[in-house]
Write a protein that holds these residues in place. Structure first.
Motif, PDB file in Angstrom:
ATOM      1  N   GLN A 205       0.946  -1.279   0.073  1.00  0.00           N
ATOM      2  CA  GLN A 205       0.109  -0.046   0.036  1.00  0.00           C
ATOM      3  C   GLN A 205       0.888   1.261   0.011  1.00  0.00           C
ATOM      4  O   GLN A 205       0.462   2.128  -0.825  1.00  0.00           O
ATOM      5  CB  GLN A 205      -0.979   0.084   1.443  1.00  0.00           C
ATOM      6  N   SER A 206       1.935   1.180   0.761  1.00  0.00           N
ATOM      7  CA  SER A 206       2.841   2.515   0.694  1.00  0.00           C
ATOM      8  C   SER A 206       3.563   2.682  -0.528  1.00  0.00           C
ATOM      9  O   SER A 206       3.376   3.661  -1.048  1.00  0.00           O
ATOM     10  CB  SER A 206       3.877   2.223   2.081  1.00  0.00           C
ATOM     11  N   GLU A 207       3.851   1.644  -1.246  1.00  0.00           N
ATOM     12  CA  GLU A 207       4.592   1.829  -2.499  1.00  0.00           C
ATOM     13  C   GLU A 207       3.573   2.252  -3.403  1.00  0.00           C
ATOM     14  O   GLU A 207       3.873   3.078  -4.260  1.00  0.00           O
ATOM     15  CB  GLU A 207       5.229   0.385  -2.972  1.00  0.00           C
ATOM     16  N   CYS A 208       2.289   1.695  -3.547  1.00  0.00           N
ATOM     17  CA  CYS A 208       1.219   2.003  -4.315  1.00  0.00           C
ATOM     18  C   CYS A 208       0.970   3.781  -4.059  1.00  0.00           C
ATOM     19  O   CYS A 208       1.012   4.329  -5.191  1.00  0.00           O
ATOM     20  CB  CYS A 208      -0.109   1.204  -4.072  1.00  0.00           C
ATOM     21  N   ILE A 209       0.932   4.213  -3.186  1.00  0.00           N
ATOM     22  CA  ILE A 209       0.359   5.565  -2.737  1.00  0.00           C
ATOM     23  C   ILE A 209       1.510   6.420  -3.134  1.00  0.00           C
ATOM     24  O   ILE A 209       1.289   7.486  -3.591  1.00  0.00           O
ATOM     25  CB  ILE A 209       0.211   5.588  -1.106  1.00  0.00           C
ATOM     26  N   GLU A 210       2.820   5.912  -3.152  1.00  0.00           N
ATOM     27  CA  GLU A 210       3.926   6.643  -3.559  1.00  0.00           C
ATOM     28  C   GLU A 210       3.896   6.832  -4.762  1.00  0.00           C
ATOM     29  O   GLU A 210       4.204   7.857  -5.321  1.00  0.00           O
ATOM     30  CB  GLU A 210       5.195   5.964  -2.726  1.00  0.00           C
ATOM     31  N   SER A 211       3.709   5.530  -5.663  1.00  0.00           N
ATOM     32  CA  SER A 211       3.664   5.949  -7.184  1.00  0.00           C
ATOM     33  C   SER A 211       2.547   6.772  -7.503  1.00  0.00           C
ATOM     34  O   SER A 211       2.694   7.394  -8.460  1.00  0.00           O
ATOM     35  CB  SER A 211       3.759   4.384  -7.569  1.00  0.00           C
ATOM     36  N   LEU A 212       1.374   6.486  -6.724  1.00  0.00           N
ATOM     37  CA  LEU A 212       0.358   7.399  -7.217  1.00  0.00           C
ATOM     38  C   LEU A 212       0.434   8.657  -6.714  1.00  0.00           C
ATOM     39  O   LEU A 212      -0.036   9.951  -7.546  1.00  0.00           O
ATOM     40  CB  LEU A 212      -1.082   6.991  -6.534  1.00  0.00           C
ATOM     41  N   SER A 213       1.232   9.098  -5.831  1.00  0.00           N
ATOM     42  CA  SER A 213       1.543  10.533  -5.397  1.00  0.00           C
ATOM     43  C   SER A 213       2.494  11.218  -6.673  1.00  0.00           C
ATOM     44  O   SER A 213       2.094  12.193  -7.370  1.00  0.00           O
ATOM     45  CB  SER A 213       2.190  10.774  -4.191  1.00  0.00           C
ATOM     46  N   ALA A 214       3.211  10.452  -6.943  1.00  0.00           N
ATOM     47  CA  ALA A 214       4.221  10.904  -8.220  1.00  0.00           C
ATOM     48  C   ALA A 214       3.497  10.917  -9.651  1.00  0.00           C
ATOM     49  O   ALA A 214       3.566  12.062 -10.109  1.00  0.00           O
ATOM     50  CB  ALA A 214       5.572   9.733  -8.401  1.00  0.00           C
ATOM     51  N   ALA A 215       2.458  10.342  -9.763  1.00  0.00           N
ATOM     52  CA  ALA A 215       1.722  10.240 -10.852  1.00  0.00           C
ATOM     53  C   ALA A 215       0.640  11.576 -10.843  1.00  0.00           C
ATOM     54  O   ALA A 215       0.544  12.291 -12.006  1.00  0.00           O
ATOM     55  CB  ALA A 215       0.877   9.024 -11.045  1.00  0.00           C
ATOM     56  N   PHE A 216       0.137  11.925  -9.624  1.00  0.00           N
ATOM     57  CA  PHE A 216      -0.563  13.202  -9.755  1.00  0.00           C
ATOM     58  C   PHE A 216       0.327  14.401  -9.689  1.00  0.00           C
ATOM     59  O   PHE A 216      -0.339  15.370 -10.027  1.00  0.00           O
ATOM     60  CB  PHE A 216      -1.220  13.054  -8.119  1.00  0.00           C
ATOM     61  N   ASP A 217       1.613  14.323  -9.238  1.00  0.00           N
ATOM     62  CA  ASP A 217       2.112  15.429  -9.021  1.00  0.00           C
ATOM     63  C   ASP A 217       2.915  15.712 -10.528  1.00  0.00           C
ATOM     64  O   ASP A 217       3.053  17.082 -10.922  1.00  0.00           O
ATOM     65  CB  ASP A 217       3.614  15.099  -8.230  1.00  0.00           C
ATOM     66  N   SER A 218       2.771  14.795 -11.486  1.00  0.00           N
ATOM     67  CA  SER A 218       3.117  15.068 -12.810  1.00  0.00           C
ATOM     68  C   SER A 218       2.007  15.320 -13.790  1.00  0.00           C
ATOM     69  O   SER A 218       2.158  15.743 -15.039  1.00  0.00           O
ATOM     70  CB  SER A 218       3.850  13.719 -13.382  1.00  0.00           C
ATOM     71  N   SER A 219       0.786  15.400 -13.290  1.00  0.00           N
ATOM     72  CA  SER A 219      -0.403  15.811 -13.987  1.00  0.00           C
ATOM     73  C   SER A 219      -1.054  16.996 -13.034  1.00  0.00           C
ATOM     74  O   SER A 219      -1.065  16.888 -11.917  1.00  0.00           O
ATOM     75  CB  SER A 219      -1.226  14.805 -14.072  1.00  0.00           C
ATOM     76  N   SER A 220      -1.601  17.922 -13.851  1.00  0.00           N
ATOM     77  CA  SER A 220      -2.349  19.113 -13.154  1.00  0.00           C
ATOM     78  C   SER A 220      -3.778  18.867 -13.252  1.00  0.00           C
ATOM     79  O   SER A 220      -4.448  19.885 -12.882  1.00  0.00           O
ATOM     80  CB  SER A 220      -1.984  20.395 -13.806  1.00  0.00           C
ATOM     81  N   SER A 221      -4.377  17.802 -13.899  1.00  0.00           N
ATOM     82  CA  SER A 221      -5.640  17.408 -13.987  1.00  0.00           C
ATOM     83  C   SER A 221      -6.203  16.899 -12.850  1.00  0.00           C
ATOM     84  O   SER A 221      -7.513  16.810 -12.782  1.00  0.00           O
ATOM     85  CB  SER A 221      -5.801  16.669 -15.140  1.00  0.00           C
ATOM     86  N   PHE A 222      -5.483  16.457 -11.723  1.00  0.00           N
ATOM     87  CA  PHE A 222      -6.193  15.934 -10.689  1.00  0.00           C
ATOM     88  C   PHE A 222      -6.295  16.906  -9.624  1.00  0.00           C
ATOM     89  O   PHE A 222      -5.422  17.710  -8.934  1.00  0.00           O
ATOM     90  CB  PHE A 222      -5.308  14.709 -10.180  1.00  0.00           C
ATOM     91  N   ARG A 223      -7.557  17.392  -9.151  1.00  0.00           N
ATOM     92  CA  ARG A 223      -7.823  18.352  -8.284  1.00  0.00           C
ATOM     93  C   ARG A 223      -7.779  18.037  -6.729  1.00  0.00           C
ATOM     94  O   ARG A 223      -7.747  18.928  -5.997  1.00  0.00           O
ATOM     95  CB  ARG A 223      -9.139  19.052  -8.562  1.00  0.00           C
ATOM     96  N   ALA A 224      -7.514  16.573  -6.548  1.00  0.00           N
ATOM     97  CA  ALA A 224      -7.569  16.494  -4.886  1.00  0.00           C
ATOM     98  C   ALA A 224      -5.901  16.072  -4.714  1.00  0.00           C
ATOM     99  O   ALA A 224      -5.751  15.270  -3.634  1.00  0.00           O
ATOM    100  CB  ALA A 224      -8.659  15.335  -4.606  1.00  0.00           C
ATOM    101  N   SER A 225      -5.024  16.317  -5.174  1.00  0.00           N
ATOM    102  CA  SER A 225      -3.630  15.912  -5.114  1.00  0.00           C
ATOM    103  C   SER A 225      -3.083  16.335  -3.903  1.00  0.00           C
ATOM    104  O   SER A 225      -2.156  15.987  -3.241  1.00  0.00           O
ATOM    105  CB  SER A 225      -2.786  16.439  -6.264  1.00  0.00           C
ATOM    106  N   ALA A 226      -3.706  17.372  -3.221  1.00  0.00           N
ATOM    107  CA  ALA A 226      -3.230  17.997  -2.158  1.00  0.00           C
ATOM    108  C   ALA A 226      -3.367  17.232  -1.038  1.00  0.00           C
ATOM    109  O   ALA A 226      -2.660  17.080   0.020  1.00  0.00           O
ATOM    110  CB  ALA A 226      -3.742  19.432  -1.847  1.00  0.00           C
ATOM    111  N   SER A 227      -4.413  16.200  -1.021  1.00  0.00           N
ATOM    112  CA  SER A 227      -4.833  15.084   0.058  1.00  0.00           C
ATOM    113  C   SER A 227      -3.796  14.088  -0.112  1.00  0.00           C
ATOM    114  O   SER A 227      -3.779  13.149   1.024  1.00  0.00           O
ATOM    115  CB  SER A 227      -5.974  14.642  -0.127  1.00  0.00           C
ATOM    116  N   LEU A 228      -2.995  13.919  -1.121  1.00  0.00           N
ATOM    117  CA  LEU A 228      -2.236  12.716  -1.284  1.00  0.00           C
ATOM    118  C   LEU A 228      -1.159  12.443  -0.190  1.00  0.00           C
ATOM    119  O   LEU A 228      -0.634  11.470   0.224  1.00  0.00           O
ATOM    120  CB  LEU A 228      -1.617  12.517  -2.593  1.00  0.00           C
TER     121      LEU A 228
END
Length: 329
Positions: A205-228
């Motif tokens: 789960q930690s690895e998945c959230i870390e990868s998801l955070s990196a994916a969100f940081d690289s895209s500006s289309s996700f509006r809830a990335s501040a919660s990651l």
């Protein structure tokens, strides 16, 4: 089975049809959460439904794979992201390996389960109740639903880990208060097995959230990335707690096994003393039991009581010697 929910402006969830969800998401007027039972028996039906979303073929292939082939991963797409995360089954003590998938689109969150509902039990109902509660969604969007969905599963892992930690602390206190013998080694081994399952889930789960955070940081289309970052800190904290708890259980096991070895050594010491005491007595018995005609001590009138007295005194002397030497401590 496909369950569709309209995400209201206040963050509440209301049921809707699949057509309403598809048309509403394409029009961009509303946001939706769709949950799908990815039962292998309905793989073709699920595949046909996913094709209506104009998803890349490889994404549909991943979501249509048999359950045993699912693994934790994050696949960033153009204006979308696919996350496959390992979760706890309904029964935390179960050996089942369960993965859930979440496909975050512009106006729609689609979640899948990799095993039949009989194995994941009422997880959907629990997730729905949690996400439908007041102010549970960080934003009344599909991105906010994704964050809340991930938070629900991270919290489940954390809650089960806290319950296990409480059990370990109780075992530790019992050992200190009532002695090491108050906790059986089997209890520690069972707790260790459960912890290893939890640790493997927490790590993935930690690895998945870390990868998801990196994916969100690289895209500006996700509006809830501040919660990651909050989810990332939560997953990391759970993983670190599991690692510390593993060390605590290892210490408890060493104490328990040391106590078992100590008890074994004491039993061996008692057997050694008994053997040492009876060894000279057996020697004298063997000598006096020999069938020789000329054994003058046997003809003495007080030979028998003297022999018994000698053996008893010798045994007492040896026992006192071993006691003073600390063999009975």
């Amino acid at each position: 089975r496909i369950r569709c929910h309209l995400i209201g402006k206040g963050g509440g969830l209301s049921n809707c049809s699949t057509n309403d969800a598809l048309n509403g998401a394409k029009s961009g007027r509303h946001h939706y959460w769709v949950d799908i039972d990815a039962d292998p028996r309905h793989a073709l039906e699920v595949r046909e439904w996913l094709q209506k979303l104009n998803l890349p073929t490889f994404v549909i292939d991943v979501l249509s794979e048999p359950p045993e082939l699912w693994a934790s991963q994050v696949i960033p797409l153009d204006k979308a992201v696919l996350a496959v995360i390992r979760t706890l089954p309904e029964e935390p003590d179960s050996d089942e390996i369960a993965h859930l998938a979440a496909l975050g689109l512009r106006n729609m969150l689609i979640t899948f389960t990799s095993c039949q509902r009989s194995e994941t039990g009422a997880l959907y109902d629990l997730a729905f109740q949690r996400m439908n509660a007041t102010e549970r969604l960080p934003a009344a969007t599909s991105d906010g639903a994704l964050i809340a969905w991930l938070r629900f599963h991270l919290d489940r892992t954390s809650q089960v880990l806290r319950a296990l930690r409480h059990s370990v602390v109780s075992m530790d206190s019992s050992m200190d208060r009532d002695g090491v013998h108050s906790v059986q080694l089997e209890e520690i081994i069972l707790a260790k097995d459960q912890l290893l399952r939890l640790l493997s889930v927490a790590e993935e789960q930690s690895e998945c959230i870390e990868s998801l955070s990196a994916a969100f940081d690289s895209s500006s289309s996700f509006r809830a990335s501040a919660s990651l970052p909050i989810l990332l800190a939560k997953a990391g904290s759970t993983e670190r707690t599991a690692i510390r708890l593993e060390k605590n259980l290892s210490d408890l096991r060493e104490r328990s096994e040391g106590f078992e070895h100590q008890m074994t050594n004491r039993r061996l010491a008692v057997l050694t003393v008994v053997s040492a005491v009876f060894m000279p007595l057996t020697l004298f018995t063997g000598i006096w039991g020999m069938n020789f005609q000329n054994m003058p001590e046997l003809s003495k009138p007080y030979a028998y009581p003297l022999a018994l007295s000698f053996m008893i005194v010798l045994a007492i002397i040896m026992i006192c010697y071993f006691r003073r030497a600390g063999w009975f401590d």
